[in-house]
Design a protein around this motif. Structure first.
Motif, PDB file in Angstrom:
ATOM      1  N   TYR A   1       0.808  -1.215   0.000  1.00  0.00           N
ATOM      2  CA  TYR A   1       0.000   0.000   0.000  1.00  0.00           C
ATOM      3  C   TYR A   1       0.841   1.264   0.000  1.00  0.00           C
ATOM      4  N   ASP A   2       0.322   2.312  -0.680  1.00  0.00           N
ATOM      5  CA  ASP A   2       0.977   3.621  -0.595  1.00  0.00           C
ATOM      6  C   ASP A   2       0.502   4.321   0.675  1.00  0.00           C
ATOM      7  N   ASP A   3       0.952   5.560   0.875  1.00  0.00           N
ATOM      8  CA  ASP A   3       0.644   6.230   2.134  1.00  0.00           C
ATOM      9  C   ASP A   3      -0.824   6.641   2.266  1.00  0.00           C
ATOM     10  N   LYS A   4      -1.582   6.552   1.169  1.00  0.00           N
ATOM     11  CA  LYS A   4      -3.015   6.835   1.235  1.00  0.00           C
ATOM     12  C   LYS A   4      -3.866   5.581   1.414  1.00  0.00           C
ATOM     13  N   GLY A   5      -3.201   4.418   1.354  1.00  0.00           N
ATOM     14  CA  GLY A   5      -3.928   3.171   1.525  1.00  0.00           C
ATOM     15  C   GLY A   5      -4.369   2.531   0.236  1.00  0.00           C
ATOM     16  N   ASN A   6      -3.892   3.032  -0.905  1.00  0.00           N
ATOM     17  CA  ASN A   6      -4.186   2.397  -2.191  1.00  0.00           C
ATOM     18  C   ASN A   6      -3.157   1.312  -2.480  1.00  0.00           C
ATOM     19  N   MET A   7      -3.594   0.229  -3.117  1.00  0.00           N
ATOM     20  CA  MET A   7      -2.640  -0.797  -3.521  1.00  0.00           C
ATOM     21  C   MET A   7      -1.701  -0.232  -4.575  1.00  0.00           C
ATOM     22  N   LYS A   8      -0.409  -0.505  -4.429  1.00  0.00           N
ATOM     23  CA  LYS A   8       0.578   0.038  -5.359  1.00  0.00           C
ATOM     24  C   LYS A   8       0.476  -0.596  -6.741  1.00  0.00           C
ATOM     25  N   GLN A   9       0.260  -1.882  -6.772  1.00  0.00           N
ATOM     26  CA  GLN A   9       0.131  -2.592  -8.045  1.00  0.00           C
ATOM     27  C   GLN A   9      -1.076  -3.520  -7.948  1.00  0.00           C
ATOM     28  N   ALA A  10      -2.240  -2.966  -8.238  1.00  0.00           N
ATOM     29  CA  ALA A  10      -3.468  -3.751  -8.119  1.00  0.00           C
ATOM     30  C   ALA A  10      -3.824  -4.366  -9.467  1.00  0.00           C
ATOM     31  N   PRO A  11      -3.766  -5.680  -9.597  1.00  0.00           N
ATOM     32  CA  PRO A  11      -4.117  -6.316 -10.866  1.00  0.00           C
ATOM     33  C   PRO A  11      -5.609  -6.195 -11.149  1.00  0.00           C
ATOM     34  N   VAL A  12      -5.965  -6.216 -12.424  1.00  0.00           N
ATOM     35  CA  VAL A  12      -7.358  -6.178 -12.857  1.00  0.00           C
ATOM     36  C   VAL A  12      -7.581  -7.327 -13.829  1.00  0.00           C
ATOM     37  N   THR A  13      -8.677  -8.056 -13.651  1.00  0.00           N
ATOM     38  CA  THR A  13      -9.020  -9.161 -14.550  1.00  0.00           C
ATOM     39  C   THR A  13     -10.314  -8.836 -15.281  1.00  0.00           C
ATOM     40  N   VAL A  14     -10.319  -9.040 -16.589  1.00  0.00           N
ATOM     41  CA  VAL A  14     -11.516  -8.814 -17.410  1.00  0.00           C
ATOM     42  C   VAL A  14     -12.242 -10.151 -17.581  1.00  0.00           C
ATOM     43  N   PHE A  15     -13.565 -10.107 -17.409  1.00  0.00           N
ATOM     44  CA  PHE A  15     -14.418 -11.292 -17.523  1.00  0.00           C
ATOM     45  C   PHE A  15     -15.479 -11.088 -18.589  1.00  0.00           C
ATOM     46  N   THR A  16     -15.964 -12.194 -19.140  1.00  0.00           N
ATOM     47  CA  THR A  16     -17.225 -12.207 -19.859  1.00  0.00           C
ATOM     48  C   THR A  16     -18.067 -13.320 -19.236  1.00  0.00           C
ATOM     49  N   PHE A  17     -19.213 -13.631 -19.857  1.00  0.00           N
ATOM     50  CA  PHE A  17     -20.090 -14.686 -19.315  1.00  0.00           C
ATOM     51  C   PHE A  17     -20.346 -15.749 -20.370  1.00  0.00           C
ATOM     52  N   ARG A  18     -20.280 -16.983 -19.917  1.00  0.00           N
ATOM     53  CA  ARG A  18     -20.656 -18.116 -20.753  1.00  0.00           C
ATOM     54  C   ARG A  18     -21.438 -19.095 -19.888  1.00  0.00           C
ATOM     55  N   ASN A  19     -22.519 -19.623 -20.444  1.00  0.00           N
ATOM     56  CA  ASN A  19     -23.423 -20.467 -19.656  1.00  0.00           C
ATOM     57  C   ASN A  19     -23.872 -19.738 -18.401  1.00  0.00           C
ATOM     58  N   ALA A  20     -24.047 -18.428 -18.543  1.00  0.00           N
ATOM     59  CA  ALA A  20     -24.532 -17.546 -17.454  1.00  0.00           C
ATOM     60  C   ALA A  20     -23.589 -17.479 -16.256  1.00  0.00           C
ATOM     61  N   LEU A  21     -22.314 -17.829 -16.480  1.00  0.00           N
ATOM     62  CA  LEU A  21     -21.327 -17.756 -15.411  1.00  0.00           C
ATOM     63  C   LEU A  21     -20.138 -16.903 -15.855  1.00  0.00           C
ATOM     64  N   PRO A  22     -19.527 -16.149 -14.923  1.00  0.00           N
ATOM     65  CA  PRO A  22     -18.379 -15.322 -15.287  1.00  0.00           C
ATOM     66  C   PRO A  22     -17.174 -16.178 -15.667  1.00  0.00           C
ATOM     67  N   VAL A  23     -16.545 -15.815 -16.772  1.00  0.00           N
ATOM     68  CA  VAL A  23     -15.381 -16.539 -17.275  1.00  0.00           C
ATOM     69  C   VAL A  23     -14.249 -15.518 -17.454  1.00  0.00           C
TER      70      VAL A  23
END
Length: 377
Positions: free
Chosen positions: A350-372
């Protein structure tokens, strides 16, 4: 005979006294959890609670000691209903009860006003509230344990242009602190990417009928529609898009990356909804698959969006307690700021403000009504 009876009585009394003495060596440490445990977003609040509960059960089994006393962690979970007023009342209740470590809130609209109460009460707060204002209050020992709206909203704008090859976009937000915040970040990045915003509409986090908004959108023919809001509205929205013959992809933030979207939107979500969630792709991390399996075994359901993040941060806090050899939130927080922690969903620093320094992000779509999951960035 009487001597024998007296001897047995004395032995029994000594055993009780020894057990009481051993019990007295235990120190109760209450961990608070605040989120929507009722209402449309209760599925998310319960998932977050389960992440904390799983961590505490494992920690209690390890018999962790600090200062010569074995810690016994107890979960105190409170329903803030995703409502700012309720959230502030819950914060005051936890602070008045002497709870010094709190996990939550889920909703940014609760986290922003409640963070002041926790700070003034000397409690550490670890939240998934993603609105930038959550960490702009200047409070120490407030940690955002996932990516913020700036990363989530902007990543969907980049994905829309680079991967989906979109040229035009419509935007809808529910006017909550989260919905407006993530939509604003999407618009900001969309413009820098050359994506034209052809329509901007507003709704609420209680709405279920989006016919008027979607009819307006259909006339503008956007390639994608970004929705800043939650799954209980996103599910019906995508279903109504299909009914109206709207072919645009529906984009959103982490709150749409939930099986709840599939339950409410049914087959309309498939290959139509794309969302960005803070955290790494669990199946690709060293301990992700094992976490998913033990969560499923313990709660008889799959982990939702933030269970792993709440689990990780709970483990991080207790690891910091051990390093600091203290239960003082100030000393524990100092360890958290100083030492990164590798968890299930990523590395927490965390930085001094409490934010994650390197926060990963994952992109999803849906198949069979479930997140993939599609990819992590």
């Amino acid at each position: 005979m009487q001597n024998r009876f007296t001897q047995i009585t004395l032995i029994g009394a000594m055993a009780v006294a020894m057990a009481a003495g051993a019990h007295a060596e235990d120190q109760i440490v209450k961990i608070g959890q605040t989120g929507p445990l009722s209402g449309a977003n209760a599925f998310a609040g319960k998932d977050n609670e389960n992440g904390v509960r799983l961590a505490l059960e494992e920690l209690n089994a390890k018999k962790i000691s600090i200062g010569g006393k074995t810690l016994k962690f107890e979960l105190q979970s409170e329903d803030d209903q995703c409502d700012p007023k309720s959230g502030v009342n819950v914060a005051q209740k936890l602070v008045d009860g002497g709870v010094k470590f709190v996990m939550g809130p889920y909703c940014s609209g609760v986290a922003i006003p409640a963070s002041r109460v926790y700070s003034e009460g000397g409690a550490m707060l670890s939240t998934v509230g993603t609105n930038p204002k959550v960490t702009q209050g200047g409070y120490k020992n407030l940690f955002r344990i996932v990516a913020g709206d700036d990363q989530i909203g902007s990543s969907m704008a980049v994905y829309a242009t680079k991967v989906l090859k979109a040229k035009t976009a419509g935007v809808v937000d529910d006017r909550t602190a989260f919905g407006k915040g993530v939509a604003d970040e999407f618009i900001k990045e969309a413009k820098s990417q050359g994506l034209t915003i052809v329509a901007q509409e507003f709704t609420s986090d209680k709405a279920m009928d989006f016919a008027a908004i979607l009819t307006t959108m259909k006339a503008k023919q956007p390639d994608v529609i970004f929705f800043g809001g939650y799954a209980p509205q996103g599910g019906p929205m995508v279903r109504q898009m299909k009914q109206l013959g709207l072919t645009a992809k529906l984009l959103g933030g982490d709150t749409l990356c939930s099986p709840e979207m599939g339950k409410l939107g049914m087959d309309a979500v498939n290959d139509t909804v794309f969302c960005a969630q803070g955290g790494a792709l669990l199946d690709a991390t060293a301990t992700g698959p094992a976490f998913k399996a033990k969560y499923k075994k313990r709660f008889n359901q799959d982990a939702d969006v933030y269970a792993a993040s709440f689990y990780d941060q709970t483990m991080f806090i207790v690891d910091a307690m051990q390093k600091a050899n203290s239960l003082d939130p100030v000393k524990v927080g100092a360890e958290i700021y100083k030492n990164p922690y590798k968890g299930v969903a990523g590395t927490y620093a965390y930085d001094d403000k409490g934010n994650m320094k390197q926060a990963p992000v994952t992109v999803f779509t849906f198949r069979n009504a479930l997140p993939v999951p599609l990819a992590s960035y």
